[in-house]
Write a protein that holds these residues in place. Structure first.
Motif, PDB file in Angstrom:
ATOM      1  N   ARG A   1       0.826  -1.204   0.000  1.00 43.72           N
ATOM      2  CA  ARG A   1       0.000   0.000   0.000  1.00 43.72           C
ATOM      3  C   ARG A   1       0.864   1.260   0.000  1.00 43.72           C
ATOM      4  O   ARG A   1       0.551   2.242  -0.686  1.00 43.72           O
ATOM      5  N   ASP A   2       1.943   1.225   0.759  1.00 47.05           N
ATOM      6  CA  ASP A   2       2.846   2.390   0.791  1.00 47.05           C
ATOM      7  C   ASP A   2       3.395   2.698  -0.599  1.00 47.05           C
ATOM      8  O   ASP A   2       3.434   3.854  -1.025  1.00 47.05           O
ATOM      9  N   GLY A   3       3.824   1.644  -1.298  1.00 44.40           N
ATOM     10  CA  GLY A   3       4.377   1.842  -2.632  1.00 44.40           C
ATOM     11  C   GLY A   3       3.344   2.357  -3.613  1.00 44.40           C
ATOM     12  O   GLY A   3       3.614   3.263  -4.407  1.00 44.40           O
ATOM     13  N   LEU A   4       2.149   1.795  -3.541  1.00 40.74           N
ATOM     14  CA  LEU A   4       1.081   2.230  -4.442  1.00 40.74           C
ATOM     15  C   LEU A   4       0.672   3.672  -4.150  1.00 40.74           C
ATOM     16  O   LEU A   4       0.450   4.461  -5.067  1.00 40.74           O
ATOM     17  N   ARG A   5       0.571   3.998  -2.867  1.00 40.77           N
ATOM     18  CA  ARG A   5       0.170   5.357  -2.497  1.00 40.77           C
ATOM     19  C   ARG A   5       1.172   6.382  -3.020  1.00 40.77           C
ATOM     20  O   ARG A   5       0.791   7.405  -3.599  1.00 40.77           O
ATOM     21  N   GLY A   6       2.459   6.100  -2.832  1.00 43.30           N
ATOM     22  CA  GLY A   6       3.482   7.022  -3.319  1.00 43.30           C
ATOM     23  C   GLY A   6       3.453   7.172  -4.827  1.00 43.30           C
ATOM     24  O   GLY A   6       3.588   8.273  -5.360  1.00 43.30           O
ATOM     25  N   MET A   7       3.231   6.067  -5.518  1.00 43.09           N
ATOM     26  CA  MET A   7       3.198   6.073  -6.975  1.00 43.09           C
ATOM     27  C   MET A   7       1.998   6.874  -7.498  1.00 43.09           C
ATOM     28  O   MET A   7       2.128   7.716  -8.387  1.00 43.09           O
ATOM     29  N   LEU A   8       0.839   6.629  -6.910  1.00 45.54           N
ATOM     30  CA  LEU A   8      -0.376   7.260  -7.410  1.00 45.54           C
ATOM     31  C   LEU A   8      -0.483   8.724  -6.997  1.00 45.54           C
ATOM     32  O   LEU A   8      -0.931   9.571  -7.779  1.00 45.54           O
ATOM     33  N   ASN A   9      -0.079   9.035  -5.772  1.00 45.33           N
ATOM     34  CA  ASN A   9      -0.181  10.422  -5.315  1.00 45.33           C
ATOM     35  C   ASN A   9       0.801  11.345  -6.037  1.00 45.33           C
ATOM     36  O   ASN A   9       0.673  12.569  -5.963  1.00 45.33           O
ATOM     37  N   ALA A  10       1.774  10.753  -6.732  1.00 40.34           N
ATOM     38  CA  ALA A  10       2.705  11.564  -7.516  1.00 40.34           C
ATOM     39  C   ALA A  10       2.050  12.073  -8.800  1.00 40.34           C
ATOM     40  O   ALA A  10       2.575  12.975  -9.464  1.00 40.34           O
ATOM     41  N   GLU A  11       0.883  11.497  -9.138  1.00 42.32           N
ATOM     42  CA  GLU A  11       0.159  11.925 -10.334  1.00 42.32           C
ATOM     43  C   GLU A  11      -0.740  13.114  -9.985  1.00 42.32           C
ATOM     44  O   GLU A  11      -1.438  13.091  -8.967  1.00 42.32           O
ATOM     45  N   PRO A  12      -0.748  14.148 -10.802  1.00 45.95           N
ATOM     46  CA  PRO A  12      -1.501  15.365 -10.460  1.00 45.95           C
ATOM     47  C   PRO A  12      -3.010  15.193 -10.408  1.00 45.95           C
ATOM     48  O   PRO A  12      -3.710  15.973  -9.763  1.00 45.95           O
ATOM     49  N   ASP A  13      -3.527  14.156 -11.080  1.00 44.10           N
ATOM     50  CA  ASP A  13      -4.980  13.981 -11.149  1.00 44.10           C
ATOM     51  C   ASP A  13      -5.499  12.798 -10.339  1.00 44.10           C
ATOM     52  O   ASP A  13      -6.663  12.422 -10.449  1.00 44.10           O
ATOM     53  N   ILE A  14      -4.634  12.193  -9.503  1.00 41.36           N
ATOM     54  CA  ILE A  14      -5.029  11.024  -8.709  1.00 41.36           C
ATOM     55  C   ILE A  14      -4.771  11.297  -7.236  1.00 41.36           C
ATOM     56  O   ILE A  14      -3.710  11.800  -6.862  1.00 41.36           O
ATOM     57  N   ASP A  15      -5.739  10.958  -6.378  1.00 40.60           N
ATOM     58  CA  ASP A  15      -5.615  11.191  -4.946  1.00 40.60           C
ATOM     59  C   ASP A  15      -6.041   9.934  -4.187  1.00 40.60           C
ATOM     60  O   ASP A  15      -7.193   9.511  -4.275  1.00 40.60           O
ATOM     61  N   VAL A  16      -5.082   9.313  -3.472  1.00 43.89           N
ATOM     62  CA  VAL A  16      -5.404   8.156  -2.635  1.00 43.89           C
ATOM     63  C   VAL A  16      -6.080   8.661  -1.365  1.00 43.89           C
ATOM     64  O   VAL A  16      -5.469   9.351  -0.563  1.00 43.89           O
ATOM     65  N   VAL A  17      -7.363   8.319  -1.206  1.00 45.31           N
ATOM     66  CA  VAL A  17      -8.144   8.865  -0.086  1.00 45.31           C
ATOM     67  C   VAL A  17      -8.299   7.885   1.065  1.00 45.31           C
ATOM     68  O   VAL A  17      -8.794   8.262   2.138  1.00 45.31           O
ATOM     69  N   GLY A  18      -7.884   6.629   0.866  1.00 47.63           N
ATOM     70  CA  GLY A  18      -8.011   5.668   1.950  1.00 47.63           C
ATOM     71  C   GLY A  18      -7.316   4.361   1.641  1.00 47.63           C
ATOM     72  O   GLY A  18      -6.962   4.088   0.495  1.00 47.63           O
ATOM     73  N   GLU A  19      -7.124   3.564   2.708  1.00 42.80           N
ATOM     74  CA  GLU A  19      -6.488   2.257   2.573  1.00 42.80           C
ATOM     75  C   GLU A  19      -7.227   1.249   3.435  1.00 42.80           C
ATOM     76  O   GLU A  19      -7.732   1.588   4.511  1.00 42.80           O
TER      77      GLU A  19
END
Length: 206
Positions: A14-32
């Motif tokens: 989850r940590d790896g995915l969150r870092g990868m996705l939150n680096a995108e300007p149009d994607i926001d990880v809101v929960g796990e």
């Protein structure tokens, strides 16, 4: 902004995915969430656009959770992200209504593209998964033909209809629309809507 809920029983994943996705300007990880049951509860609360769902987890499997989430949240799309690509796992996820199925060896570009496509109501399959689905639905020459309903669904896709539009038009659930599309993809040996429509047209099916 595309909101995403991550579901995996391994915090490091989850940590790896969150870092990868939150680096995108149009994607926001809101929960796990760490289990299928937890995912259902969090999805109800957060109403994310996309759920990235692991399949095999203690405390509730991903396929069951996928079905529960999609039965309640019409605007949420589930993309399975797993290390497993067995026929049984794939079919369970597809039948539960998953919008896509990716393996954890997917690249960052493939993952972010899948999240964006799912948020638009599109269907995404890893190439190896598409191959397995092809083997499932192709038991012989007769089974390679699209069913009448699959042709009907693809015809509406060709007209620009979303999965939700198609479901309303045909009086079926959006999950059922996705299942018809995935089976059509497998029979046509393609991995996305555009290729499915193009291939069906070239074969005179539409």
């Amino acid at each position: 902004m595309i909101t995403v809920l991550l579901v995996d029983d391994h915090p490091v994943v989850r940590d790896g995915l969150r870092g990868m996705l939150n680096a995108e300007p149009d994607i926001d990880v809101v929960g796990e969430a760490g289990s299928g049951a937890e995912a259902v509860v969090m999805a109800r609360s957060l109403r994310p656009a996309v759920v990235l769902m692991d399949l095999r987890m203690p405390g509730g499997d991903g396929a069951t959770a996928t079905g529960q989430i999609l039965a309640e949240l019409r605007d949420t799309h589930v993309v399975v992200l797993t290390t497993y690509d067995t026929d049984a796992d794939i079919l369970r996820a597809v039948e539960a209504g998953a919008a896509g199925y990716l393996l954890k060896d997917a690249t960052r570009a493939e993952l972010t593209a899948a999240v964006r496509a799912a948020s638009r109501g599109e269907t995404v399959l890893a190439p190896s998964v598409a191959g397995r689905l092809i083997r499932q639905v192709r038991g012989g020459p007769a089974q390679q033909q699209l069913s009448a309903r699959e042709v009907e669904v693809l015809g509406l896709v060709a007209q620009g209809s979303t999965n939700a539009d198609i479901g309303r038009r045909l009086h079926i659930s959006e999950a059922t629309v996705k299942t018809h599309l995935l089976r059509a993809f497998a029979k046509l040996d393609v991995s996305d809507r555009t290729a499915a429509v193009t291939t069906a047209m070239s074969r005179g099916l539409l």
